[in-house]
Scaffold this active site. Sequence first.
Site, PDB file in Angstrom:
ATOM      1  N   ASP A  43       0.819  -1.220   0.000  1.00 17.81           N
ATOM      2  CA  ASP A  43       0.000   0.000   0.000  1.00 17.81           C
ATOM      3  C   ASP A  43       0.856   1.276   0.000  1.00 17.81           C
ATOM      4  OD1 ASP A  43       1.054  -0.357   2.463  1.00 17.81           O
ATOM      5  OD2 ASP A  43      -0.795  -0.032   3.583  1.00 17.81           O
ATOM      6  N   HIS A 249      23.532   0.143 -18.871  1.00 14.86           N
ATOM      7  CA  HIS A 249      22.536   0.699 -17.944  1.00 14.86           C
ATOM      8  C   HIS A 249      22.709   0.099 -16.548  1.00 14.86           C
ATOM      9  CE1 HIS A 249      19.846   1.953 -21.552  1.00 14.86           C
ATOM     10  NE2 HIS A 249      20.757   2.857 -21.264  1.00 14.86           N
ATOM     11  N   ASP A 266      26.825   8.328 -15.066  1.00 17.42           N
ATOM     12  CA  ASP A 266      25.876   8.871 -16.044  1.00 17.42           C
ATOM     13  C   ASP A 266      24.639   9.242 -15.249  1.00 17.42           C
ATOM     14  OD1 ASP A 266      23.928   9.339 -17.952  1.00 17.42           O
ATOM     15  OD2 ASP A 266      24.412   7.582 -19.166  1.00 17.42           O
ATOM     16  N   ASP A 277      21.551  15.189 -18.674  1.00 18.08           N
ATOM     17  CA  ASP A 277      22.031  13.834 -18.998  1.00 18.08           C
ATOM     18  C   ASP A 277      23.524  13.931 -19.317  1.00 18.08           C
ATOM     19  OD1 ASP A 277      22.377  11.233 -19.768  1.00 18.08           O
ATOM     20  OD2 ASP A 277      21.223  11.383 -21.625  1.00 18.08           O
ATOM     21  N   HIS A 361      26.164   1.330 -29.064  1.00 17.29           N
ATOM     22  CA  HIS A 361      24.952   2.163 -29.071  1.00 17.29           C
ATOM     23  C   HIS A 361      25.137   3.353 -30.000  1.00 17.29           C
ATOM     24  CE1 HIS A 361      26.895   5.031 -26.300  1.00 17.29           C
ATOM     25  NE2 HIS A 361      27.218   4.011 -25.527  1.00 17.29           N
ATOM     26  N   HIS A 365      20.712  11.515 -28.734  1.00 15.27           N
ATOM     27  CA  HIS A 365      19.244  11.508 -28.647  1.00 15.27           C
ATOM     28  C   HIS A 365      18.794  12.899 -28.253  1.00 15.27           C
ATOM     29  CE1 HIS A 365      19.589  11.376 -24.220  1.00 15.27           C
ATOM     30  NE2 HIS A 365      20.494  10.433 -24.384  1.00 15.27           N
ATOM     31  N   HIS A 372      15.234  10.803 -22.845  1.00 12.94           N
ATOM     32  CA  HIS A 372      15.169  10.482 -24.282  1.00 12.94           C
ATOM     33  C   HIS A 372      13.926  11.209 -24.764  1.00 12.94           C
ATOM     34  CE1 HIS A 372      17.544   6.584 -23.273  1.00 12.94           C
ATOM     35  NE2 HIS A 372      18.307   7.644 -23.309  1.00 12.94           N
ATOM     36  N   GLU A 395      27.403  11.384 -27.024  1.00 15.34           N
ATOM     37  CA  GLU A 395      27.892  10.475 -25.990  1.00 15.34           C
ATOM     38  C   GLU A 395      28.631   9.263 -26.530  1.00 15.34           C
ATOM     39  OE1 GLU A 395      24.650   8.373 -23.920  1.00 15.34           O
ATOM     40  OE2 GLU A 395      23.276   9.761 -24.883  1.00 15.34           O
ATOM     41  N   TYR A 399      33.880   0.560 -24.525  1.00 15.52           N
ATOM     42  CA  TYR A 399      33.686  -0.361 -23.401  1.00 15.52           C
ATOM     43  C   TYR A 399      34.526  -1.599 -23.673  1.00 15.52           C
ATOM     44  CZ  TYR A 399      29.504   2.572 -23.297  1.00 15.52           C
ATOM     45  OH  TYR A 399      28.638   3.641 -23.306  1.00 15.52           O
ATOM     46  N   ARG A 417      32.751   6.644 -21.177  1.00 15.06           N
ATOM     47  CA  ARG A 417      31.745   7.357 -21.974  1.00 15.06           C
ATOM     48  C   ARG A 417      31.848   8.828 -21.574  1.00 15.06           C
ATOM     49  NH1 ARG A 417      27.582   4.389 -21.028  1.00 15.06           N
ATOM     50  NH2 ARG A 417      26.281   5.474 -19.525  1.00 15.06           N
ATOM     51  N   GLU A 419      29.671  12.194 -22.165  1.00 15.04           N
ATOM     52  CA  GLU A 419      28.373  12.627 -22.686  1.00 15.04           C
ATOM     53  C   GLU A 419      28.114  14.083 -22.344  1.00 15.04           C
ATOM     54  OE1 GLU A 419      24.943  10.658 -20.948  1.00 15.04           O
ATOM     55  OE2 GLU A 419      23.737  11.249 -22.677  1.00 15.04           O
TER      56      GLU A 419
HETATM   57  N1  GLY Z   1      21.416   8.110 -19.437  1.00 15.29           N
HETATM   58  C1  GLY Z   1      20.803   7.552 -20.572  1.00 15.29           C
HETATM   59  C2  GLY Z   1      21.477   7.981 -21.780  1.00 15.29           C
HETATM   60  O1  GLY Z   1      22.580   8.474 -21.744  1.00 15.29           O
HETATM   61  O2  GLY Z   1      20.923   7.893 -22.845  1.00 15.29           O
HETATM   62 MN    MN Z   2      22.117  10.147 -23.039  1.00 17.30          MN
HETATM   63 MN    MN Z   3      23.335   9.486 -20.103  1.00 19.62          MN
END
Ligand code: GLY
Ligand code: MN
Ligand code: MN
Length: 450
Positions: A43, A249, A266, A277, A361, A365, A372, A395, A399, A417, A419
């Site tokens: 609950d 992720h 991230d 982001d 990837h 975005h 996103h 980004e 890896y 990474r 970004e």
């Molecule tokens: N943090 C998600 C991305 O970088 O797209």
């Molecule tokens: Mn991103």
């Molecule tokens: Mn990100």
Amino acid sequence: MPAGPHPSVEAYAQRRARVATQLQRESGALVLFGGALQTRANDTEFRFRPDSDFHYLTGLEEPGAVMVLRPGPDGGDLRFSLFVRARDRDAEIWSGRRIGPIGAVEQFGASEAFALAELDERLPALLDGCETVYLPIGRWSSLDASLAKAVSSLRRRNRDGRTPPLRYGEAADLIGEDRLVKDAAGLASLRQAIDITVAGHTATMRQAKPGMWEYEIEALLEYEFRRRGSTGPGYGSIVGSGDNATVLHYVDNRDRVRDGDVILIDAGAEWDYFSGDITRSWPVSGKFSGEQRAVYEVVLAANLAGIERAVVGSNIDAIHEACLDVLCEGIAELGLIESLTGPGAAAQIREEGLYKRFYMHRTSHWLGVDVHDAGRYTLGGKPRALAPNHVLTVEPALYIAGDQRDAPERFRGLGVRIEDDVLVRAEGPEILSAAAPKQIDDLEAIIGSG
Ligand code: GLY
Ligand code: MN
Ligand code: MN
């Protein structure tokens, strides 16, 4: 409300007016649901986070609310109707204050507002005579049911002069196109979200130490977000050290950070439901090893090359390609694929897609209310041309997983990474996240500095 920029009632009205111009072309109406509380366990519920489109057009943060937007005939007065929870003293003692219909008119600029219990009774009249009803199709079963009832009531009463709608349209697409081009209020919210995100990242750079747990570092980061008035992270913060940084992720954040690890963070703070982001990757000890530095330099060069392409008329594919050029050269020069070095190696890595072992990837975005963000990526089957006030991420990454057996062992267990959040302007790209250190000297100066 925390100190900082917040859209005015007028700014939300301007958004509705822009969307109404689209609606008017099709004699349309827009119906949105603000979202419901989500059960966490038994609950207890998660803290409420309003539906992005609903909040973007209303500024209202209450669960259960419904908005109906209907331009008047021939571009006449825009009717902005809100349905909200009725005031209820007992319920408010338990679960918090409610705005109520009077507050919806006085504080949110509704033309009229009603208790939610009146929705089904009033919806047919609000939709009578419109040709297209825009809604988030299939997203909220309760809204779908209310609309189905309203449409069927109008159909039944057609012989009394009522006119049912002819079609449904997708609200996400309609509003997404507006959200994609940031307005002044949206840009102010986004800048604030990104500034707080930068503060969170730099706080962790200063305070993190080898031997800390990833969740401790996550807490340092999110403490900085919250103490600056952010509602919290816009998505699950990724705090991965060593091999964990190679999991795209990774949100478990439960390992101990070892001396010698590179940590990848991230994370993005939310402000008025706009999200930053940013990713930074840095050695927790304060100094990159030779291999870490070499990989970092390749990713940084890719990040800079990608940002250079974030200009009016370019597109997200061109940014990705620019990053791939640099990454493939780097993979070849570093000898990340042991069997593939020397002349022609970079071209082969590129053509045969071998880089996907280390970079699987895409590079960019849209960024805005959602991390996103909304807005089409293609128009007429082609990548959409970047235009002023688009905001996107750049980004690139490499890896090298701990079990990547065809990579030299000395590189394994490393994820980098970098970004950034970039605003497209006529004068060229503006890096909204520029204050988050990413040059090696700047990183090594700030890490562990207290
Ligand atoms: N943090 C998600 C991305 O970088 O797209
Ligand atoms: Mn991103
Ligand atoms: Mn990100």
